[in-house]
Scaffold this active site. Sequence first.
Site, short mmCIF file in Angstrom:
data_model
loop_
_atom_site.label_atom_id
_atom_site.label_comp_id
_atom_site.label_asym_id
_atom_site.label_seq_id
_atom_site.Cartn_x
_atom_site.Cartn_y
_atom_site.Cartn_z
N CYS A 27 0.83 -1.19 0.00
CA CYS A 27 0.00 0.00 0.00
C CYS A 27 0.88 1.26 0.00
O CYS A 27 0.59 2.23 -0.68
CB CYS A 27 -0.87 -0.04 1.25
SG CYS A 27 -2.05 1.24 1.24
N CYS A 30 -4.47 -2.17 6.04
CA CYS A 30 -4.28 -0.81 5.58
C CYS A 30 -5.52 -0.30 4.84
O CYS A 30 -5.89 -0.84 3.80
CB CYS A 30 -3.08 -0.84 4.64
SG CYS A 30 -2.64 0.66 3.89
#
Length: 394
Positions: free
Chosen positions: A99, A199
């Site tokens: 991410c 995330c």
Amino acid sequence: MKVVVGLSGGVDSSVAAYLLQQQGHEVIGLFMKNWNDSEFTLEDECPWVEDSNDALLIAQKLNIPYQVIDLSEVYKERIVDYMFHEYESGRTPNPDVLCNREIKFDIFLKTALSLGADKVATGHYARVQSLNNEGQTIYQLLAGIDSNKDQSYFLCQLNQYQLSKTLFPIGNLTKPEVRQIASEIGLVTANKKDSQGLCFIGKIRLPDFLQQKLKPKKGNLVEIFSDNPTYKKEEQSFSTKKEELIYLSTPFQYTIEDGKVIGEHSGAHYYTIGQRKGLGIGGHIEPCFVLDTDVQNNTIYVGEGKNHPGLFRKALFIDQKEVHWVREDLQMKIGETMRVRVRIRYRQSLQEAILHQFEEGIFIEFENLQSAITRGQFAAWYVEDELFGSGVIS
């Protein structure tokens, strides 16, 4: 300087924005909406709506411009689809590392620069410094001062360009200091608890999440006993160091005949090496741990106790295609070695090791045996508190 801060709705990014403002920068708050499917989040665990509201309140309090950008399409493509593919292949990905590489410091960074920003900032507990090497500026990624919260590991795939455009305003602070600042200036996020889980998606039941794409499939749960002959290693002699490293880094190979079928599971691709929870195994004195998953034959191998010999290995291998140097100027040449400290998962204390560079890739040889070395996870290597590079464990 014009700085775009990734406001996540948490205390860390809120204080990061405030500190930049105090330093006299022109600050813009940007909230990334990366997920909009609440079906698989645990609803009471702050879905993105609550976070974006908190981010808006922070922007209003600090009197900075604020906007939301929707990156859910690209997040699904680059992170979620990748996760499914990795689990399906019997590897365990780290979505947070990806991410950062693919979303926060790529798409988000490009968006910020297109708004005329000079740099982006996030609430990571890490530090960036620069040094001059023969007229060239080199950026160093350093661990956060708060060893309990250091997040440099999650940034282990960033490159020189990304670091050159990034600020980590709270990297020199501890978590209690960050909360104290937030409290003193009356930020709504001062006592907000840290987000858990994936995330941007929030807290999810991973099997539920994976079942969207990876269908349940019953298979055998096989116990391998610690006195298995596989572990009785005679003294080996090797003609080369490479031969020894291949031997030390090769995972144990099991078949059903090596152990005893003690139950069923719902799909080998839902499990990961070292996993203890969710196995549903009774009748043991100590908990059982996953020793290996065989997605081809849909079999899980487990062993009793955290000291089971099947959990430990002395070395691991990273394919050259998966090797990433944050410090490109320090890349090793074939045949070279480097003494480093390595982390093979977040929150693991740094482990003494030696990197060995061969044409095919890097072997990491540890001083001490390592538990649950997991395919698909990232190994990151440090010298003192600087992160030099990382790679995906083969």
